[in-house]
Design a protein around this motif. Structure first.
Motif, PDB file in Angstrom:
ATOM      1  N   ARG A 261      34.646  42.156  45.012  1.00 24.11           N
ATOM      2  CA  ARG A 261      34.960  43.679  44.116  1.00 24.11           C
ATOM      3  C   ARG A 261      34.747  43.689  43.455  1.00 24.11           C
ATOM      4  N   ARG A 262      34.736  44.940  42.751  1.00 24.35           N
ATOM      5  CA  ARG A 262      33.307  45.857  42.304  1.00 24.35           C
ATOM      6  C   ARG A 262      34.042  46.063  40.485  1.00 24.35           C
ATOM      7  N   GLY A 263      33.282  46.888  39.950  1.00 25.56           N
ATOM      8  CA  GLY A 263      33.200  47.626  39.068  1.00 25.56           C
ATOM      9  C   GLY A 263      32.365  48.017  38.266  1.00 25.56           C
ATOM     10  N   ILE A 264      32.744  48.380  37.370  1.00 27.72           N
ATOM     11  CA  ILE A 264      31.429  49.448  36.117  1.00 27.72           C
ATOM     12  C   ILE A 264      31.332  48.832  34.832  1.00 27.72           C
ATOM     13  N   ALA A 265      30.353  48.407  34.351  1.00 30.88           N
ATOM     14  CA  ALA A 265      29.959  47.912  33.196  1.00 30.88           C
ATOM     15  C   ALA A 265      28.503  48.439  33.136  1.00 30.88           C
ATOM     16  N   SER A 266      28.760  49.770  31.749  1.00 33.56           N
ATOM     17  CA  SER A 266      27.409  49.753  31.730  1.00 33.56           C
ATOM     18  C   SER A 266      26.456  50.557  32.354  1.00 33.56           C
ATOM     19  N   ASP A 267      27.331  51.842  33.123  1.00 34.18           N
ATOM     20  CA  ASP A 267      27.127  52.435  34.256  1.00 34.18           C
ATOM     21  C   ASP A 267      26.821  51.853  35.981  1.00 34.18           C
ATOM     22  N   VAL A 268      26.846  50.305  35.530  1.00 33.15           N
ATOM     23  CA  VAL A 268      26.404  49.660  36.601  1.00 33.15           C
ATOM     24  C   VAL A 268      27.497  49.416  37.039  1.00 33.15           C
ATOM     25  N   ALA A 269      27.484  48.636  38.697  1.00 34.05           N
ATOM     26  CA  ALA A 269      28.176  48.154  39.682  1.00 34.05           C
ATOM     27  C   ALA A 269      27.714  47.077  39.583  1.00 34.05           C
ATOM     28  N   PHE A 270      29.174  46.135  39.265  1.00 32.58           N
ATOM     29  CA  PHE A 270      29.152  44.841  39.208  1.00 32.58           C
ATOM     30  C   PHE A 270      30.006  44.128  40.160  1.00 32.58           C
ATOM     31  N   THR A 271      29.438  42.756  40.835  1.00 32.40           N
ATOM     32  CA  THR A 271      30.415  42.467  41.556  1.00 32.40           C
ATOM     33  C   THR A 271      31.483  41.229  40.805  1.00 32.40           C
ATOM     34  N   VAL A 272      32.168  40.385  41.119  1.00 32.07           N
ATOM     35  CA  VAL A 272      32.612  39.282  40.257  1.00 32.07           C
ATOM     36  C   VAL A 272      31.846  38.451  40.835  1.00 32.07           C
ATOM     37  N   ARG A 273      31.235  37.777  41.703  1.00 33.42           N
ATOM     38  CA  ARG A 273      30.587  36.452  41.803  1.00 33.42           C
ATOM     39  C   ARG A 273      29.602  36.681  41.317  1.00 33.42           C
ATOM     40  N   ALA A 274      28.831  37.988  40.285  1.00 30.80           N
ATOM     41  CA  ALA A 274      27.481  38.168  39.836  1.00 30.80           C
ATOM     42  C   ALA A 274      27.443  38.005  38.925  1.00 30.80           C
ATOM     43  N   VAL A 275      29.136  38.245  37.922  1.00 31.10           N
ATOM     44  CA  VAL A 275      29.637  38.063  36.971  1.00 31.10           C
ATOM     45  C   VAL A 275      29.447  36.706  37.095  1.00 31.10           C
ATOM     46  N   LEU A 276      29.454  35.937  37.678  1.00 35.61           N
ATOM     47  CA  LEU A 276      29.605  34.342  36.983  1.00 35.61           C
ATOM     48  C   LEU A 276      28.072  33.752  37.263  1.00 35.61           C
ATOM     49  N   TYR A 277      27.119  34.219  38.201  1.00 35.59           N
ATOM     50  CA  TYR A 277      26.318  33.966  38.513  1.00 35.59           C
ATOM     51  C   TYR A 277      25.577  34.071  36.829  1.00 35.59           C
TER      52      TYR A 277
END
Length: 175
Positions: free
Chosen positions: A138-154
């Motif tokens: 799943r994706r969301g936007i923070a600081s005008d950029v898309a992130f996946t939940v997986r990326a946040v963990l890393y």
């Protein structure tokens, strides 16, 4: 889930690529706990004056670095929750310097900061461990950029490792 494959380059802002690389491959969430154990072992023996050390004028002290790791992990865990629950609202950026200044981590005992870091990490691991499988993409936007939940963990994992390396290389006496 045991193996958590690394995120693709388009799953996070380019600014965070170094943290994702630093994390390596996260095979189990227990690695996050092990990272914290290693950080705690490194810092636990320090005196309060050693923990207040700054390797250069204007740089953060060791205690401020720990406070920064805590704040960043909280912010990014909240982002992961936001994205995992498919909240469509974009999230604002995170300006680290005002957070560090206002946290006043140098006024806190190092032991208190390490205890807080441990509590935050337990919460982070529980959040990620209990996500449904489909939430990782799943994706969301923070600081005008898309992130996946997986990326946040890393990013969380690599961020701590980056700052631990800074402490080891620039703040601690050489053996």
């Amino acid at each position: 889930m045991t193996a958590i494959r690394p995120p693709a380059a388009g799953d996070y802002a380019p600014y965070y690529a170094g943290y994702v690389r630093e994390a390596g491959e996260i095979t189990v969430l227990d690695q996050l706990r092990a990272h914290l154990d290693d950080t705690a072992r490194l810092l636990h023996p320090l005196s309060e004056s050693q923990a207040a050390y700054r390797y250069a004028p204007g740089k953060w002290s060791i205690k401020e670095i720990v406070g920064h790791i805590i704040d960043t992990e909280r912010v990014f865990s909240a982002r992961a929750l936001h994205f995992a629950r498919v909240d469509p609202a974009p999230l604002p950026g995170f300006e680290q310097d005002p957070y560090v200044e206002r946290a006043q981590s140098d006024d806190l005992p190092l032991r208190a900061l390490l205890a807080e870091l441990e509590a935050v990490r337990r919460s982070t691991v529980a959040l990620f461990r209990n996500l449904p499988e489909e939430a990782w993409e799943r994706r969301g936007i923070a600081s005008d950029v898309a992130f996946t939940v997986r990326a946040v963990l890393y990013i969380i994992a690599g961020h701590e490792l980056h700052h631990r390396r800074v402490i080891e290389e620039r703040c601690l006496p050489k053996a």
